[in-house]
Structure formats: structure tokens, C-alpha cells
Design a protein around this motif. Structure first.
Motif, short mmCIF file in Angstrom:
data_model
loop_
_atom_site.label_atom_id
_atom_site.label_comp_id
_atom_site.label_asym_id
_atom_site.label_seq_id
_atom_site.Cartn_x
_atom_site.Cartn_y
_atom_site.Cartn_z
N ASP A 176 7.53 7.71 -5.09
CA ASP A 176 8.54 7.91 -4.05
C ASP A 176 7.96 7.86 -2.64
O ASP A 176 8.69 8.04 -1.67
N GLU A 177 6.68 7.65 -2.52
CA GLU A 177 6.00 7.65 -1.22
C GLU A 177 5.77 6.22 -0.74
O GLU A 177 5.46 5.34 -1.53
N ILE A 178 5.90 6.02 0.57
CA ILE A 178 5.57 4.74 1.18
C ILE A 178 4.51 5.01 2.24
O ILE A 178 4.71 5.82 3.14
N GLU A 179 3.37 4.35 2.10
CA GLU A 179 2.27 4.53 3.05
C GLU A 179 2.16 3.30 3.94
O GLU A 179 2.10 2.17 3.45
N GLU A 180 2.12 3.54 5.23
CA GLU A 180 1.89 2.44 6.18
C GLU A 180 0.41 2.10 6.12
O GLU A 180 -0.45 2.96 6.30
N ILE A 181 0.13 0.83 5.85
CA ILE A 181 -1.26 0.38 5.80
C ILE A 181 -1.70 -0.09 7.18
O ILE A 181 -2.75 0.28 7.66
N MET A 182 -0.86 -0.91 7.79
CA MET A 182 -1.19 -1.42 9.11
C MET A 182 0.02 -2.07 9.75
O MET A 182 0.99 -2.38 9.08
N ARG A 183 -0.09 -2.30 11.05
CA ARG A 183 0.91 -3.04 11.80
C ARG A 183 0.22 -4.28 12.35
O ARG A 183 -0.92 -4.21 12.79
N VAL A 184 0.93 -5.39 12.30
CA VAL A 184 0.36 -6.64 12.81
C VAL A 184 1.32 -7.24 13.84
O VAL A 184 2.52 -6.99 13.81
N ASP A 185 0.74 -8.01 14.75
CA ASP A 185 1.57 -8.65 15.77
C ASP A 185 1.08 -10.07 16.02
O ASP A 185 0.38 -10.64 15.18
N LYS A 186 1.42 -10.62 17.17
CA LYS A 186 1.14 -12.03 17.49
C LYS A 186 -0.27 -12.46 17.08
O LYS A 186 -1.24 -11.77 17.34
N GLY A 187 -0.32 -13.60 16.42
CA GLY A 187 -1.60 -14.17 16.02
C GLY A 187 -2.11 -13.66 14.69
O GLY A 187 -3.23 -13.98 14.29
N SER A 188 -1.29 -12.89 14.00
CA SER A 188 -1.70 -12.36 12.69
C SER A 188 -1.15 -13.26 11.58
O SER A 188 -0.08 -13.83 11.70
N ILE A 189 -1.92 -13.34 10.52
CA ILE A 189 -1.47 -14.04 9.31
C ILE A 189 -1.18 -12.97 8.27
O ILE A 189 -1.98 -12.05 8.08
N ILE A 190 -0.03 -13.11 7.62
CA ILE A 190 0.26 -12.24 6.49
C ILE A 190 0.61 -13.12 5.30
O ILE A 190 1.07 -14.25 5.45
N GLY A 191 0.34 -12.61 4.14
CA GLY A 191 0.64 -13.37 2.93
C GLY A 191 -0.41 -14.41 2.60
O GLY A 191 -0.12 -15.42 1.97
N GLU A 192 -1.66 -14.15 3.00
CA GLU A 192 -2.73 -15.12 2.73
C GLU A 192 -2.98 -15.32 1.24
O GLU A 192 -3.61 -16.29 0.85
N THR A 193 -2.43 -14.44 0.42
CA THR A 193 -2.54 -14.59 -1.03
C THR A 193 -1.92 -15.91 -1.49
O THR A 193 -2.27 -16.43 -2.55
N SER A 194 -1.03 -16.47 -0.69
CA SER A 194 -0.38 -17.73 -1.06
C SER A 194 -1.36 -18.90 -1.10
O SER A 194 -1.04 -19.95 -1.66
N ILE A 195 -2.54 -18.73 -0.55
CA ILE A 195 -3.57 -19.75 -0.64
C ILE A 195 -4.00 -19.92 -2.11
O ILE A 195 -4.41 -20.98 -2.54
N LEU A 196 -3.89 -18.83 -2.86
CA LEU A 196 -4.28 -18.82 -4.27
C LEU A 196 -3.05 -19.09 -5.15
O LEU A 196 -1.95 -18.68 -4.81
#
Length: 173
Positions: free
Chosen positions: A78-98
Motif C-alpha cells: 500500500d506504500e508508494i515511494e518516490e525514487i526521483m524526479r526528472v526534468d528536461k533532458g532526462s531519458i526515462i524508459g531506457e529498458t526499451s532498448i532491451l
């Protein structure tokens, strides 16, 4: 020596190639190699609280944040932990390379809106199939990212004597 047959790029293309070159996954590529991705980048705007992807979703696209802010979280019961915040120039979802991977975290827009370039996984792998050097360079970049992250996990674990929040790992530079 001037080569009249060398590919030239329009100003907007050069700006995009420069922008991509600043991103770790694309930084090892030449302009001509980065240009292979330009026709496959789809600009999309997300609204506040809109989900970009959820943990365990198939990793079907890479996202490049141009404007706005996205929060990366992980849910545990039931807990949600914030890992990080990203902004301009960030890549997310790099797992899609695999191939055949699922998302490990959630990504949700926290600013009023966020503009991203979406690069479909199918496009990435089409380029990889005909440009092996591009594939090698990008997989090496992702491997380096994951190596550094694993190093941060181990260092944080040692310093915390076994108990720590994931945000302590991801917020290291």
C-alpha cells in the motif's frame, strides 16, 4: 577537405541532433547515427497526473523529456515511494532498448504538463538490425548506466547497514 556529398542537416535537425548528443544513451553516436532516430521521434504532451507508464507494463518505448517534470515511483503493497524526479533532458524508459522487458517503476507527470519525444521500441530495434555499431554503442551506454546504478545500490546498502530507501540510490550523481 570539403566533401560536397556529405549529408547536411537543417537548423532544426542540427538542434535536435545536439540535444540528443547531450543524452547519455545517444552521446556516443555520431550526428549521422543520431539522425537515424529523427524520423521515429514522436512529440507528445502529457497533462498533470497523467501516467507515462506503470511498473510491470511492457517496455515498448523510450521517452525523452523536453519540458516538464516526471516523478518516478515504486509501489510496495500500500506504500508508494518516490525514487526521483526528472526534468528536461532526462531519458526515462531506457529498458526499451532491451527486448521483452517490463517497466521496473512507475512514471507520472507532476508538472502542469510535460512534453516528451516518444521513441517506439520497434523503431529502435529496426535501426539496430541494420546498424550494428549503433546497437553496440547504445547497449554499452545502457550497460554503463546499469553498472553505475548497481554500484550506487551496493554503496547505499553498505552505508545504511542494510536498510535504505530507493530514493537514496537514485538521487546520487
Amino acid at each position: 577537405m570539403f566533401n560536397p556529398f556529405k549529408k547536411t542537416y537543417a537548423l532544426d535537425e542540427m538542434e535536435m541532433l545536439h540535444f540528443l548528443g547531450e543524452l547519455i544513451i545517444f552521446s556516443g553516436l555520431t550526428n549521422d547515427e543520431r539522425a537515424l532516430f529523427l524520423p521515429h521521434l514522436h512529440k507528445r504532451t502529457y497533462e498533470k497526473d497523467e501516467v507515462v507508464f506503470l511498473r510491470n507494463d511492457p517496455a515498448h518505448a523510450l521517452y525523452i523529456l523536453v519540458r516538464g517534470e516526471v516523478i518516478m515511483t515504486i509501489d510496495q503493497e500500500d506504500e508508494i515511494e518516490e525514487i526521483m524526479r526528472v526534468d528536461k533532458g532526462s531519458i526515462i524508459g531506457e529498458t526499451s532498448i532491451l527486448k521483452n522487458k517490463k517497466r521496473l517503476v512507475n512514471a507520472v507527470v507532476v508538472s502542469e504538463s510535460a512534453t516528451m519525444y516518444v521513441l517506439p521500441q520497434v523503431s529502435i530495434h529496426d535501426i539496430f538490425s541494420s546498424h550494428i555499431k549503433v546497437k553496440v554503442k547504445m547497449l554499452e551506454a545502457v550497460s554503463n548506466l546499469y553498472h553505475d546504478l548497481n554500484g550506487n545500490i551496493l554503496k547505499t546498502y553498505q552505508n545504511a547497514k542494510g536498510f535504505f530507501y530507493m530514493s537514496q540510490v537514485y538521487n546520487k550523481k
